[in-house]
Design an enzyme around this catalytic site. Sequence first.
Site, PDB file in Angstrom:
ATOM      1  N   HIS A   1       0.671  -1.322   0.005  1.00  0.00           N
ATOM      2  CA  HIS A   1       0.053   0.071   0.101  1.00  0.00           C
ATOM      3  C   HIS A   1       0.856   1.275  -0.057  1.00  0.00           C
ATOM      4  CE1 HIS A   1       0.617   0.828   4.281  1.00  0.00           C
ATOM      5  NE2 HIS A   1       0.306  -0.565   4.513  1.00  0.00           N
TER       6      HIS A   1
ATOM      7  N   LYS B   1      -3.095  -2.034   6.612  1.00  0.00           N
ATOM      8  CA  LYS B   1      -3.963  -3.432   6.485  1.00  0.00           C
ATOM      9  C   LYS B   1      -4.678  -3.449   7.479  1.00  0.00           C
ATOM     10  CE  LYS B   1      -4.306  -8.073   5.767  1.00  0.00           C
ATOM     11  NZ  LYS B   1      -5.381  -8.659   5.145  1.00  0.00           N
TER      12      LYS B   1
ATOM     13  N   HIS C   1      -2.480  -2.494  17.476  1.00  0.00           N
ATOM     14  CA  HIS C   1      -3.593  -3.036  16.708  1.00  0.00           C
ATOM     15  C   HIS C   1      -5.024  -3.069  17.545  1.00  0.00           C
ATOM     16  CE1 HIS C   1       0.123  -4.758  14.932  1.00  0.00           C
ATOM     17  NE2 HIS C   1      -0.889  -4.718  13.845  1.00  0.00           N
TER      18      HIS C   1
ATOM     19  N   CYS D   1       0.971 -10.471  21.107  1.00  0.00           N
ATOM     20  CA  CYS D   1      -0.070  -9.812  20.116  1.00  0.00           C
ATOM     21  C   CYS D   1       0.627 -10.268  18.930  1.00  0.00           C
ATOM     22  CB  CYS D   1       0.142  -8.154  20.049  1.00  0.00           C
ATOM     23  SG  CYS D   1      -0.588  -7.725  18.541  1.00  0.00           S
TER      24      CYS D   1
ATOM     25  N   HIS E   1       4.036   1.539   2.258  1.00  0.00           N
ATOM     26  CA  HIS E   1       5.308   0.733   1.795  1.00  0.00           C
ATOM     27  C   HIS E   1       5.858   1.544   0.628  1.00  0.00           C
ATOM     28  CE1 HIS E   1       2.376  -2.681   2.965  1.00  0.00           C
ATOM     29  NE2 HIS E   1       3.394  -2.668   4.128  1.00  0.00           N
TER      30      HIS E   1
ATOM     31  N   CYS F   1      -3.165  -4.249  22.803  1.00  0.00           N
ATOM     32  CA  CYS F   1      -2.098  -3.636  22.062  1.00  0.00           C
ATOM     33  C   CYS F   1      -2.275  -2.235  21.399  1.00  0.00           C
ATOM     34  CB  CYS F   1      -1.821  -4.722  20.731  1.00  0.00           C
ATOM     35  SG  CYS F   1      -0.950  -3.829  19.396  1.00  0.00           S
TER      36      CYS F   1
ATOM     37  N   CYS G   1       1.742  -7.743  16.256  1.00  0.00           N
ATOM     38  CA  CYS G   1       3.097  -7.342  16.418  1.00  0.00           C
ATOM     39  C   CYS G   1       4.068  -8.414  16.338  1.00  0.00           C
ATOM     40  CB  CYS G   1       3.347  -6.451  17.518  1.00  0.00           C
ATOM     41  SG  CYS G   1       2.304  -5.128  17.712  1.00  0.00           S
TER      42      CYS G   1
ATOM     43  N   LYS H   1      -3.924   5.883  10.944  1.00  0.00           N
ATOM     44  CA  LYS H   1      -2.706   5.368  10.014  1.00  0.00           C
ATOM     45  C   LYS H   1      -3.307   4.388   8.944  1.00  0.00           C
ATOM     46  CE  LYS H   1       0.930   2.475  10.059  1.00  0.00           C
ATOM     47  NZ  LYS H   1       1.538   0.840  10.789  1.00  0.00           N
TER      48      LYS H   1
HETATM   49  N1  MSP Z   1       8.261  -6.717   8.488  1.00  0.00           N
HETATM   50  C1  MSP Z   1       8.315  -5.660   9.398  1.00  0.00           C
HETATM   51  C2  MSP Z   1       9.581  -4.932   8.988  1.00  0.00           C
HETATM   52  C3  MSP Z   1      10.963  -5.737   9.115  1.00  0.00           C
HETATM   53  S1  MSP Z   1      12.381  -4.673   8.878  1.00  0.00           S
HETATM   54  C4  MSP Z   1      13.519  -5.904   9.517  1.00  0.00           C
HETATM   55  C5  MSP Z   1       7.049  -4.818   9.071  1.00  0.00           C
HETATM   56  N2  MSP Z   1       6.669  -4.784   7.838  1.00  0.00           N
HETATM   57  S2  MSP Z   1       5.396  -3.752   7.386  1.00  0.00           S
HETATM   58  O1  MSP Z   1       4.929  -4.347   6.113  1.00  0.00           O
HETATM   59  O2  MSP Z   1       4.385  -3.717   8.413  1.00  0.00           O
HETATM   60  O3  MSP Z   1       6.023  -2.605   7.103  1.00  0.00           O
HETATM   61  C6  MSP Z   1       6.150  -1.544   7.911  1.00  0.00           C
HETATM   62  C7  MSP Z   1       6.662  -0.424   7.071  1.00  0.00           C
HETATM   63  O4  MSP Z   1       6.061   0.168   6.100  1.00  0.00           O
HETATM   64  C8  MSP Z   1       6.788   1.056   8.088  1.00  0.00           C
HETATM   65  O5  MSP Z   1       7.908   1.073   8.818  1.00  0.00           O
HETATM   66  C9  MSP Z   1       6.926   1.805   6.748  1.00  0.00           C
HETATM   67  O6  MSP Z   1       8.344   2.000   6.231  1.00  0.00           O
HETATM   68  C10 MSP Z   1       5.887   1.355   6.004  1.00  0.00           C
HETATM   69  N3  MSP Z   1       4.638   1.847   6.330  1.00  0.00           N
HETATM   70  C11 MSP Z   1       3.498   1.131   6.553  1.00  0.00           C
HETATM   71  N4  MSP Z   1       2.333   1.822   6.641  1.00  0.00           N
HETATM   72  C12 MSP Z   1       2.654   3.289   6.549  1.00  0.00           C
HETATM   73  C13 MSP Z   1       1.898   4.263   6.795  1.00  0.00           C
HETATM   74  N5  MSP Z   1       0.915   4.429   7.079  1.00  0.00           N
HETATM   75  N6  MSP Z   1       2.859   5.361   6.698  1.00  0.00           N
HETATM   76  C14 MSP Z   1       4.017   5.439   6.425  1.00  0.00           C
HETATM   77  N7  MSP Z   1       4.920   4.276   6.287  1.00  0.00           N
HETATM   78  C15 MSP Z   1       4.024   2.992   6.522  1.00  0.00           C
HETATM   79  O7  MSP Z   1       6.880  -3.894   9.912  1.00  0.00           O
END
Ligand code: MSP
Length: 637
Positions: free
Chosen positions: A19, A299, A147, A127, A22, A144, A130, A296
């Site tokens: 999304h 998903k 979440h 959780c 990412h 949590c 997380c 935020k």
């Molecule tokens: N798999 C772990 C990360 C492991 S790194 C060794 C994880 N994955 S995640 O798919 O949840 O990705 C989290 C990251 O996605 C956030 O830290 C950020 O980089 C990005 N984002 C996800 N949602 C976001 C927003 N709503 N806004 C900005 N960035 C966000 O956590």
Amino acid sequence: MERRIYLTTPIYYINARPHIGHAYTTIVCDVIRRFYKLLGYETYFLTGTDEHGDKIMRAAKAAGREPQAYADEISAIFRNLWPTLHISPDDFIRTTEERHKKVVRAILQNLYDKGEIYHAHYGGFYCTGCERFYTDKELVNGKCPDHLTEPEWIEEENYFFRMSAHQDWLVNYINAHPDFIRPERYRKEVLSFLNEPLKDLCISRPRSRLPWGITLPFDDNYVTYVWFDALVNYISAPAYPDGEIFKKFWQVANHFIAKDILKPHAIYWPCMLHGAGIPPYQRLNVHGWWNLEKHKISKSLGNVIEPLSLAEKYGADSFRYFLLREMAFGLDADFSEENIRHRFNSDLANDFGNLVNRITTMIKKYCDSMIPVEETLTDADCTLLNQYNKVKDILPEYLENLRLNDYIERIMTVCRATNKYINDQAPWDQAARKNIERLNTILNISARVTCGCAKLLLPVMPEKCAEALANFGITEQDATALDSGFAAGRHVQAGKALFPRVIQEPSIPVKEEHKETVMENKPTPPTPESPLIEYEDFAKMQLKTAHIIAAECVPNADKLLRMEIDMGTEKRQIVAGIATDYKPEDVIGKTIIVVANLKPRKIRGIESSGMLLAAHGEKGLSLVIVDRPVEPGKPVT
Ligand code: MSP
């Protein structure tokens, strides 16, 4: 100083499709890496997917798939998305790859051999979102905080990493390295967390409960905790310990994450590295969240925005521009599609795209398509050049401080100043007066500054800016360094709008009454039955002179030209159905007559504030123009 940088994104969970969140982190890394490249740095850029753990196993189950097959499919979606957003990582790591598992096992064995890992009984609130245990204190109303779900109480035998033993070292390290975690607010947050005693980290899960993970090398009844596994990607991808990339780039590792995963990156990871005898990464760069109506985007909250659909609608480069321009690194930003449209129409189409278009069009018209040589410079020329040089010179400082949104705004300010410079210097007047030296100088200076701005924007919009530069005869090879490429004598190409304007409501089909009726110049012929009008009727109409200062074709509307006109005290935009008879470059510089008090109306979604007059001859249209120079905005009676 090292002229190298290693940039990493988090590796993304594959329990959901990518999304906008990412996309943001990955685009930020790509843009920063391209800026550093422009400054002559050697760069390495890593991203990838996080494929083990509870969350993924459940997602696979819900999809009725085996975890590995499911992981292959979703990971490929991430991998394939990045090129469509003009992101080009050097490597894409998957935690299910053998090259990664090998390094995780080596680190675990190393820590175990050093006595950094022990076995113990443990009970805690867990959780699954997380993938971690929470202490009572961390839960908010028993839930949590991320979440908003109630964690499960789990008791089991597990392996623990002696994280507490590294607490003093970590606090000292953070204090001694002010930019280890940045911006400052996150550094403070971590230090305040470290005011409390650190607990040891549970780094295993019994295989009986969770089979989907990397088996511990010293006990095959357990798999590795997913965060311990995932963090190691930053060194497994560059092939720790002996890989050339690792040796060359680890000391300049810059991790980019959002604030949701601050703790694992700012606390677990440096302690793990310290325990294993590996120097810490150079910097952790933490950005805020993209929110939708203050929540935020994620998903779990079910409010995701698909990056691909936005990129398809507005173009990948415009989407990149929007994300970078709109968010101050470190702070949250609110997403709105209205803002994308605004940025697109005002910054990209109006300021930057229009600038490229009008200069190339004039060089084609007045200079036989060749960038002219400048002659003696005036104060106005020097002021504009200095303004551009200043912006170019501050790039390292802004980049270093991650002030990308501010930097982009500085570039756009130069674009706007160049548009104003052209209006003020009125090259069309110099052409009319046959003042060729001055005409050449104005066009040379405006082309030079515009190419400079296009080059500074290349990291943000690689494809569009390459196209803009190509219009000035500058190829990618020419544009390798900031000061290379621009030269008088190069051939320009003109005509095609770089950013065709986005119709205001793109998802709403153009309504019948909005189609180009009035402006298509299909006047009702006067018939003998047309009643005669009084002078007062005619006097209601304000006819005025106007100078056409810019013009471009309207995409998907063969007959329409969009023009910017100078009306003396104001500038306006008009749209007219004259494109079958006039090319944009034919009309720039002409003094026309417009009906100035006609109500604005939208033609193909583009607002037109006025109507020009044209005669309808047997061989086509002919604009009504004045036969001697007249200032813009003068009444026609
Ligand atoms: N798999 C772990 C990360 C492991 S790194 C060794 C994880 N994955 S995640 O798919 O949840 O990705 C989290 C990251 O996605 C956030 O830290 C950020 O980089 C990005 N984002 C996800 N949602 C976001 C927003 N709503 N806004 C900005 N960035 C966000 O956590």
